[in-house]
Design an enzyme around this catalytic site. Structure first.
Site, mmCIF file in Angstrom:
data_model
loop_
_atom_site.group_PDB
_atom_site.id
_atom_site.type_symbol
_atom_site.label_atom_id
_atom_site.label_comp_id
_atom_site.label_asym_id
_atom_site.label_seq_id
_atom_site.Cartn_x
_atom_site.Cartn_y
_atom_site.Cartn_z
ATOM 1 N NE ARG A 145 72.688 33.667 -10.829
ATOM 2 C CZ ARG A 145 72.589 34.779 -10.123
ATOM 3 N NH1 ARG A 145 73.313 35.824 -10.433
ATOM 4 N NH2 ARG A 145 71.758 34.857 -9.106
ATOM 5 C CG HIS A 248 66.279 35.671 -8.556
ATOM 6 N ND1 HIS A 248 66.076 36.218 -7.327
ATOM 7 C CD2 HIS A 248 67.344 36.342 -9.062
ATOM 8 C CE1 HIS A 248 66.982 37.149 -7.080
ATOM 9 N NE2 HIS A 248 67.756 37.253 -8.138
ATOM 10 C CB SER A 280 60.202 34.298 -13.732
ATOM 11 O OG SER A 280 60.859 34.721 -12.520
HETATM 12 C C1 LIG Z 1 71.222 40.975 -14.046
HETATM 13 C C2 LIG Z 1 70.151 40.663 -13.056
HETATM 14 C C3 LIG Z 1 70.303 41.075 -11.738
HETATM 15 C C4 LIG Z 1 69.296 40.804 -10.809
HETATM 16 N N1 LIG Z 1 69.431 41.277 -9.539
HETATM 17 C C5 LIG Z 1 68.405 41.129 -8.666
HETATM 18 C C6 LIG Z 1 68.466 41.747 -7.395
HETATM 19 O O1 LIG Z 1 69.446 42.414 -7.054
HETATM 20 N N2 LIG Z 1 67.409 41.573 -6.554
HETATM 21 C C7 LIG Z 1 66.300 40.838 -6.897
HETATM 22 O O2 LIG Z 1 65.360 40.718 -6.118
HETATM 23 N N3 LIG Z 1 66.212 40.256 -8.115
HETATM 24 C C8 LIG Z 1 67.231 40.391 -9.003
HETATM 25 N N4 LIG Z 1 67.120 39.849 -10.256
HETATM 26 C C9 LIG Z 1 65.909 39.090 -10.612
HETATM 27 C C10 LIG Z 1 64.825 40.011 -11.197
HETATM 28 O O3 LIG Z 1 64.311 40.874 -10.233
HETATM 29 C C11 LIG Z 1 63.663 39.203 -11.789
HETATM 30 O O4 LIG Z 1 63.147 38.330 -10.814
HETATM 31 C C12 LIG Z 1 64.027 38.407 -13.020
HETATM 32 O O5 LIG Z 1 64.960 39.083 -13.831
HETATM 33 C C13 LIG Z 1 62.757 38.160 -13.823
HETATM 34 O O6 LIG Z 1 62.988 37.326 -14.892
HETATM 35 P P1 LIG Z 1 63.219 37.861 -16.390
HETATM 36 O O7 LIG Z 1 64.610 38.373 -16.445
HETATM 37 O O8 LIG Z 1 63.016 36.597 -17.177
HETATM 38 O O9 LIG Z 1 62.177 38.927 -16.691
HETATM 39 C C14 LIG Z 1 68.132 40.087 -11.200
HETATM 40 C C15 LIG Z 1 67.998 39.673 -12.532
HETATM 41 C C16 LIG Z 1 68.985 39.962 -13.450
HETATM 42 C C17 LIG Z 1 68.791 39.531 -14.884
#
Ligand SMILES: Cc1cc2nc3c(=O)[nH]c(=O)nc-3n(C[C@H](O)[C@H](O)[C@H](O)COP(=O)(O)O)c2cc1C
Length: 358
Positions: A145, A248, A280
């Site tokens: 990233r 994700h 997502s």
């Molecule tokens: C700051 C941050 C940390 C995240 N950490 C994890 C995590 O620890 N485990 C996981 O399965 N997904 C993680 N995700 C992904 C989220 O579970 C999810 O798939 C994603 O945020 C969905 O998209 P959106 O932000 O557009 O709603 C993370 C996302 C963000 C923004």
């Protein structure tokens, strides 16, 4: 730096933009002369009915957003009766969250280089009474990233001149964080010195591991981070209880397709009755409705909850949840579909998206 950690995505951030753009592009076709006096947004998933059709996606290191963010999410999950994904990388412990949130807490597992560490986490989750396990499969290695790289973002923090200046320019956040203490990863430092680092490879998680996990975990098993139809069929056949269609939030692989474009294909592949979650790119109540109409049984939302807490703490979080609920409520009326359980592809204008594509 913290905003960029939350808002940022992999590569050129095309996938993240595409997630949102493809949802925006989708159109729902209103039906008229439908009695919409009694509207329902309660939604059943895996045998339990929730107050609304969305919940909190598991997110690591939420407390960087604002001190106590994980606890705010837990309190909101209880208040609104919403599922809460508790990340392996959370700032609140497995046990404390279970006490606060009860069966609304779902534990999200990352499997790193050591299966022993993963097993310890599973033991703790089981002992604390978790019924749902989300295993995330789209992080074979942490995504690159650029915004994090540019800012020198690391976990745990390393504070050089650049970070010091950044914190000095955000005194409210910095002073509150200093007073409360820098957030720690609450679950991954195990007795005996074993740990799961944020940057360690997670390639141990393969089909064999998934089969072993299915044998081992007695509760509901949700596999998160799936985009392919063939993978979905194989996951279903391995005995997982549900799949979360997700890329994700575009944080892993910039060339991934928009998650919403894959949802109808996966629905067609796994059959009408297999439980599917979606995340997502969802940014509104109408976005939730679109995902449900395209075949999701339930929707998870990530970043918006963090933005809300960054802007307005717990009150901001509650305001966002109420706004999403309101948008769904009036959205159902405008669409002429009074019950979220009845949303289906017939409401989606078949224009830019391959609704029935296998
Ligand atoms: C700051 C941050 C940390 C995240 N950490 C994890 C995590 O620890 N485990 C996981 O399965 N997904 C993680 N995700 C992904 C989220 O579970 C999810 O798939 C994603 O945020 C969905 O998209 P959106 O932000 O557009 O709603 C993370 C996302 C963000 C923004």
């Amino acid at each position: 730096m913290i905003f960029d950690f939350i808002d940022g995505s992999a590569g050129e951030e095309q996938c993240c933009r595409l997630n949102i753009a493809k949802l925006d592009e989708l159109r729902l076709l209103p039906r008229v002369l439908v009695n919409v006096e009694g509207r329902n947004q309660k939604k059943t998933l895996l045998g339990r009915t929730w107050n609304q059709p969305f919940g909190v996606a598991p997110m690591g290191m939420c407390d960087l957003t604002w001190p106590g963010a994980d606890v705010m999410l837990a309190d909101a999950a209880r208040k609104y009766d919403m599922p809460l994904g508790l990340s392996t990388m959370a700032s609140s412990s497995i046990e404390v969250t279970a006490d606060r949130v009860g069966d609304r807490a779902w534990f999200q597992l990352y499997v790193g280089e050591s299966e022993t560490v993963a097993n310890r986490l599973l033991e703790r989750a089981e002992k604390a009474g978790y019924n749902h396990l989300i295993v995330t499969v789209d992080v074979p290695i942490i995504g690159a990233r650029p915004r994090e790289q540019r800012n020198g973002f690391r976990s745990p923090f390393r504070i050089g001149p650049r970070q010091f200046l950044d914190f000095a320019l955000h005194p409210r956040w910095s002073l509150t964080t200093l007073r409360r203490g820098l957030p720690k990863l609450a679950n991954v430092n195990l007795p005996g010195g074993e740990q799961l680092r944020r940057d360690e490879a997670r390639g141990l998680l393969d089909w064999d591991y998934l089969a072993r996990l299915r044998e081992r975990w007695p509760g509901k098993l949700i596999v998160k981070g799936v985009l392919g139809s063939e993978d979905s069929i194989r996951i279903r056949d391995t005995g997982a209880d549900a799949i979360c269609v997700s890329n994700h939030g575009g944080r892993q692989f910039d060339s991934s397709p928009a998650a919403i474009e894959m949802l109808p294909r996966i629905r067609a592949a796994v059959g009408a009755d297999y439980p599917l979650l979606f995340d997502s790119g969802v940014r509104s109540g109408e976005g939730v409705m679109k995902a449900l109409a395209l075949g999701a049984d339930f929707v998870l939302i990530g970043r918006p909850f963090l933005y809300a807490m960054g802007a307005g703490g717990y009150a901001g979080l509650c305001q966002l949840i109420e706004l999403l609920r309101y948008q769904i409520d009036i959205g159902l009326a405008q669409l002429g579909c009074p019950d979220v359980e009845d949303l289906d592809p017939s409401y989606v204008l078949k224009r830019s998206i391959a609704v029935n594509h296998p």
